[in-house]
Scaffold this motif. Sequence first.
Motif, PDB file in Angstrom:
ATOM      1  N   MET A  58      -9.759 -14.351  21.141  1.00 23.12           N
ATOM      2  CA  MET A  58     -10.293 -15.035  22.065  1.00 23.12           C
ATOM      3  C   MET A  58     -10.996 -15.211  22.487  1.00 23.12           C
ATOM      4  N   GLU A  59     -12.492 -15.005  21.437  1.00 27.36           N
ATOM      5  CA  GLU A  59     -13.951 -16.379  21.235  1.00 27.36           C
ATOM      6  C   GLU A  59     -13.751 -17.672  21.095  1.00 27.36           C
ATOM      7  N   ALA A  60     -12.645 -17.361  19.773  1.00 26.67           N
ATOM      8  CA  ALA A  60     -12.810 -18.804  19.122  1.00 26.67           C
ATOM      9  C   ALA A  60     -11.505 -19.688  19.635  1.00 26.67           C
ATOM     10  N   ASN A  61     -10.694 -18.565  20.369  1.00 29.49           N
ATOM     11  CA  ASN A  61      -9.581 -20.166  21.395  1.00 29.49           C
ATOM     12  C   ASN A  61     -10.667 -20.340  22.713  1.00 29.49           C
ATOM     13  N   ARG A  62     -11.382 -19.276  23.153  1.00 27.91           N
ATOM     14  CA  ARG A  62     -12.953 -20.003  23.918  1.00 27.91           C
ATOM     15  C   ARG A  62     -13.561 -21.131  23.475  1.00 27.91           C
ATOM     16  N   ALA A  63     -14.228 -20.644  22.249  1.00 31.05           N
ATOM     17  CA  ALA A  63     -15.275 -21.901  22.206  1.00 31.05           C
ATOM     18  C   ALA A  63     -14.379 -23.255  21.323  1.00 31.05           C
ATOM     19  N   GLY A  64     -12.832 -22.939  21.683  1.00 29.83           N
ATOM     20  CA  GLY A  64     -12.347 -24.639  21.047  1.00 29.83           C
ATOM     21  C   GLY A  64     -11.668 -25.448  22.269  1.00 29.83           C
ATOM     22  N   MET A  65     -11.632 -24.380  23.386  1.00 29.97           N
ATOM     23  CA  MET A  65     -11.283 -25.163  24.855  1.00 29.97           C
ATOM     24  C   MET A  65     -12.261 -25.756  25.413  1.00 29.97           C
ATOM     25  N   GLU A  66     -13.603 -25.261  25.143  1.00 30.53           N
ATOM     26  CA  GLU A  66     -14.572 -26.152  26.119  1.00 30.53           C
ATOM     27  C   GLU A  66     -15.204 -27.031  25.915  1.00 30.53           C
ATOM     28  N   ARG A  67     -14.307 -27.637  24.702  1.00 27.56           N
ATOM     29  CA  ARG A  67     -14.786 -29.019  24.506  1.00 27.56           C
ATOM     30  C   ARG A  67     -13.801 -30.683  25.812  1.00 27.56           C
ATOM     31  N   PHE A  68     -12.005 -29.690  25.700  1.00 27.77           N
ATOM     32  CA  PHE A  68     -11.499 -29.996  26.744  1.00 27.77           C
ATOM     33  C   PHE A  68     -11.564 -29.823  28.315  1.00 27.77           C
ATOM     34  N   TYR A  69     -12.403 -28.904  28.729  1.00 27.34           N
ATOM     35  CA  TYR A  69     -12.558 -29.014  29.100  1.00 27.34           C
ATOM     36  C   TYR A  69     -14.484 -29.648  30.059  1.00 27.34           C
ATOM     37  N   GLU A  70     -14.795 -28.088  29.918  1.00 28.62           N
ATOM     38  CA  GLU A  70     -16.963 -28.046  29.803  1.00 28.62           C
ATOM     39  C   GLU A  70     -17.082 -28.980  29.613  1.00 28.62           C
ATOM     40  N   GLU A  71     -16.838 -29.554  28.575  1.00 26.86           N
ATOM     41  CA  GLU A  71     -17.233 -30.974  27.935  1.00 26.86           C
ATOM     42  C   GLU A  71     -17.217 -32.565  28.461  1.00 26.86           C
ATOM     43  N   ARG A  72     -15.883 -31.989  29.373  1.00 24.55           N
ATOM     44  CA  ARG A  72     -15.436 -33.332  29.976  1.00 24.55           C
ATOM     45  C   ARG A  72     -15.698 -32.962  31.166  1.00 24.55           C
ATOM     46  N   VAL A  73     -16.140 -31.923  32.147  1.00 23.05           N
ATOM     47  CA  VAL A  73     -16.560 -32.208  33.232  1.00 23.05           C
ATOM     48  C   VAL A  73     -18.124 -32.571  33.198  1.00 23.05           C
ATOM     49  N   ARG A  74     -18.860 -32.442  31.988  1.00 23.13           N
ATOM     50  CA  ARG A  74     -20.677 -32.990  31.836  1.00 23.13           C
ATOM     51  C   ARG A  74     -20.525 -34.546  31.577  1.00 23.13           C
ATOM     52  N   MET A  75     -19.424 -34.377  31.229  1.00 24.84           N
ATOM     53  CA  MET A  75     -19.323 -36.395  30.650  1.00 24.84           C
ATOM     54  C   MET A  75     -18.945 -36.894  31.873  1.00 24.84           C
ATOM     55  N   LEU A  76     -18.385 -36.576  32.555  1.00 22.12           N
ATOM     56  CA  LEU A  76     -18.043 -36.905  34.506  1.00 22.12           C
ATOM     57  C   LEU A  76     -19.241 -37.438  34.753  1.00 22.12           C
TER      58      LEU A  76
END
Length: 201
Positions: A58-76
């Motif tokens: 689950m942690e590996a999954n969460r870390a992989g998902m961070e790129r496609f939401y959290e990082e994109r929010v920060r980019m915006l």
Amino acid sequence: MARPKRQEQRRSEIVAAAQRTIAQHGPDGARLNRVAEEAGLTSGAVLYYYPDIDELVMEANRAGMERFYEERVRMLESLDDDPVLRLLALIDSGLPSDSTDPEVRLLCELGGSAGRNPVMATLLTALYDRQVGMYQIVLEQGAARGIFALTAPSLAIARNLVALEDAYGYRMVARHPTIDHVGARALIVEYARQSTGHPLS
């Protein structure tokens, strides 16, 4: 403070090893011995940091998902408030860099297991909905300012944009011979042009 930092580093290394193992063998193949071998550790050392292998997946999954939401929010948040610039940046950041992109390979493997794993299905559904929300905000901001003339409800356009990201990302990871990042981006941008009534140049 050195010890907690070292422990955090070791946990990050184990999560990265789990991600590589999932990308290679799928989530069902992320067994303790494989993760340990990938991390260069003993099984006991992995269990010291993650006593529950399901928690590690689950942690590996969460870390992989961070790129496609959290990082994109920060980019915006770091960009100018121009909705055209933001829409193009979202499209660009939602695609794999190339066919070997590790995080996209990871998500493809996780997606394949979602039908058998309700928890994984819930997590992936939540990621999809959050990405849709990002697009929807940008589309509605552009429409409110008279920059976009949406041809359908913002929710429908946003859902299609994320679905196109997923579909072309999968094709790239599957090594389609004529679809790369540049080509996939151009195809999604063309749909966005038609849906927003804007040239997006």
